[in-house]
Design a protein around this motif. Structure first.
Motif, short mmCIF file in Angstrom:
data_model
loop_
_atom_site.label_atom_id
_atom_site.label_comp_id
_atom_site.label_asym_id
_atom_site.label_seq_id
_atom_site.Cartn_x
_atom_site.Cartn_y
_atom_site.Cartn_z
N LEU A 21 0.83 -1.21 0.00
CA LEU A 21 0.00 0.00 0.00
C LEU A 21 0.86 1.26 0.00
O LEU A 21 0.58 2.21 -0.74
CB LEU A 21 -0.94 0.02 1.21
CG LEU A 21 -2.15 -0.89 1.14
CD1 LEU A 21 -3.00 -0.73 2.40
CD2 LEU A 21 -2.98 -0.64 -0.09
N ALA A 22 1.89 1.28 0.82
CA ALA A 22 2.77 2.45 0.88
C ALA A 22 3.45 2.70 -0.46
O ALA A 22 3.55 3.85 -0.92
CB ALA A 22 3.81 2.27 1.98
N HIS A 24 2.38 1.74 -3.51
CA HIS A 24 1.47 1.99 -4.63
C HIS A 24 0.39 3.03 -4.35
O HIS A 24 -0.41 3.33 -5.25
CB HIS A 24 0.79 0.67 -5.04
CG HIS A 24 1.73 -0.28 -5.71
ND1 HIS A 24 2.16 -0.12 -7.01
CD2 HIS A 24 2.34 -1.39 -5.26
CE1 HIS A 24 2.98 -1.09 -7.32
NE2 HIS A 24 3.11 -1.86 -6.28
N TYR A 25 0.35 3.59 -3.16
CA TYR A 25 -0.73 4.52 -2.81
C TYR A 25 -0.81 5.70 -3.77
O TYR A 25 -1.89 6.05 -4.25
CB TYR A 25 -0.57 5.02 -1.36
CG TYR A 25 -1.75 5.83 -0.91
CD1 TYR A 25 -2.86 5.20 -0.34
CD2 TYR A 25 -1.78 7.21 -1.06
CE1 TYR A 25 -3.96 5.93 0.06
CE2 TYR A 25 -2.88 7.95 -0.66
CZ TYR A 25 -3.97 7.31 -0.10
OH TYR A 25 -5.06 8.03 0.29
N ASP A 26 0.32 6.32 -4.06
CA ASP A 26 0.32 7.48 -4.96
C ASP A 26 -0.16 7.10 -6.35
O ASP A 26 -0.90 7.85 -6.99
CB ASP A 26 1.71 8.12 -5.04
CG ASP A 26 2.09 8.84 -3.76
OD1 ASP A 26 1.18 9.15 -2.95
OD2 ASP A 26 3.29 9.08 -3.55
N TYR A 29 -3.96 6.75 -6.25
CA TYR A 29 -4.61 8.07 -6.20
C TYR A 29 -4.52 8.78 -7.53
O TYR A 29 -5.52 9.33 -8.03
CB TYR A 29 -4.02 8.93 -5.09
CG TYR A 29 -4.64 10.32 -5.08
CD1 TYR A 29 -5.89 10.52 -4.50
CD2 TYR A 29 -4.00 11.39 -5.70
CE1 TYR A 29 -6.49 11.78 -4.52
CE2 TYR A 29 -4.60 12.64 -5.73
CZ TYR A 29 -5.83 12.82 -5.15
OH TYR A 29 -6.42 14.06 -5.18
N GLU A 43 -10.14 10.46 -3.84
CA GLU A 43 -9.85 10.00 -2.48
C GLU A 43 -10.76 8.85 -2.09
O GLU A 43 -10.31 7.88 -1.46
CB GLU A 43 -9.98 11.16 -1.50
CG GLU A 43 -8.88 12.20 -1.64
CD GLU A 43 -9.14 13.48 -0.87
OE1 GLU A 43 -10.26 13.66 -0.34
OE2 GLU A 43 -8.22 14.32 -0.81
N THR A 46 -9.60 5.78 -3.97
CA THR A 46 -8.33 5.31 -3.40
C THR A 46 -8.58 4.54 -2.11
O THR A 46 -8.03 3.45 -1.90
CB THR A 46 -7.38 6.49 -3.15
OG1 THR A 46 -7.15 7.17 -4.39
CG2 THR A 46 -6.05 6.03 -2.58
N GLN A 47 -9.42 5.09 -1.27
CA GLN A 47 -9.73 4.40 -0.01
C GLN A 47 -10.43 3.06 -0.29
O GLN A 47 -10.10 2.05 0.32
CB GLN A 47 -10.62 5.29 0.86
CG GLN A 47 -10.92 4.69 2.21
CD GLN A 47 -11.76 5.61 3.07
OE1 GLN A 47 -12.50 6.46 2.57
NE2 GLN A 47 -11.67 5.43 4.37
N CYS A 50 -7.88 0.53 -1.48
CA CYS A 50 -7.04 0.04 -0.37
C CYS A 50 -7.79 -1.01 0.45
O CYS A 50 -7.20 -2.01 0.86
CB CYS A 50 -6.57 1.20 0.50
SG CYS A 50 -5.37 2.28 -0.31
#
Length: 170
Positions: A21-22, A24-26, A29, A43, A46-47, A50
């Motif tokens: 997650l850390a 690929h998070y950007d 988003y 957002e 994205t949530q 995740c």
């Protein structure tokens, strides 16, 4: 590295999942924002991705690159959001709105780009996806084809048709 993290996350290792997650998070988003065109919607998507990723990662079989598979998960979440919104609000294309929070350095260029991406979001689904993958994400037609689960020539055709439509719209 990512393959090892995926295998560990599939085995239930929370630390590996957190690292995925850390990492690929950007990307999640940015992709959601390009498709939605709205900060709040991006957002939300994205949530949602995740959360879904926790159970969906078990279905990743390694036939495609993880990032390609992840694009598909994001696209599906965007479509889920679009369908839910369409059911609630008729005759309103809320996903075509440009975020009011943008402060462009060059107002004219930004207005043109906003108008272009707004028009792209009105294209038929396959054309829109092809254009966003090829031009917004700067992927090759072959990479876009893998994500869209079609042939490379089909992606080229979608892009060609989208250009013709956009030329008429703009």
């Amino acid at each position: 590295m990512i393959d090892d993290l995926v295998r560990r996350a599939q085995a239930g290792e929370a630390d590996a999942f957190g690292q995925i997650l850390a990492h690929h998070y950007d990307q999640i988003y940015r992709t959601a924002y390009k498709w939605c065109g709205d900060k709040a919607d991006a957002e939300d998507v994205t949530q949602d991705v995740c959360v879904k990723l926790g159970s969906a990662i078990g279905s990743f079989d390694g036939r495609a690159r993880f990032s390609s598979w992840l694009y598909r998960v994001v696209l599906n979440s965007v479509r889920d959001l679009q369908r839910a919104r369409a059911r609630r609000v008729r005759h309103v294309d809320a996903l075509a709105q440009v975020s009011a929070h943008q402060t462009p350095p060059d107002q004219e260029a930004s207005a043109t780009a906003s108008q272009l991406w707004k028009a792209v979001r009105t294209l038929p689904e396959n054309q829109r996806d092809a254009v966003l993958l090829v031009y917004a994400e700067e992927l090759s037609h072959a990479a876009a084809a893998r994500i869209m689960a079609c042939r490379e020539a089909t992606v080229s055709w979608y892009v060609h048709e989208a250009r013709k439509t956009l030329k008429g719209l703009l």
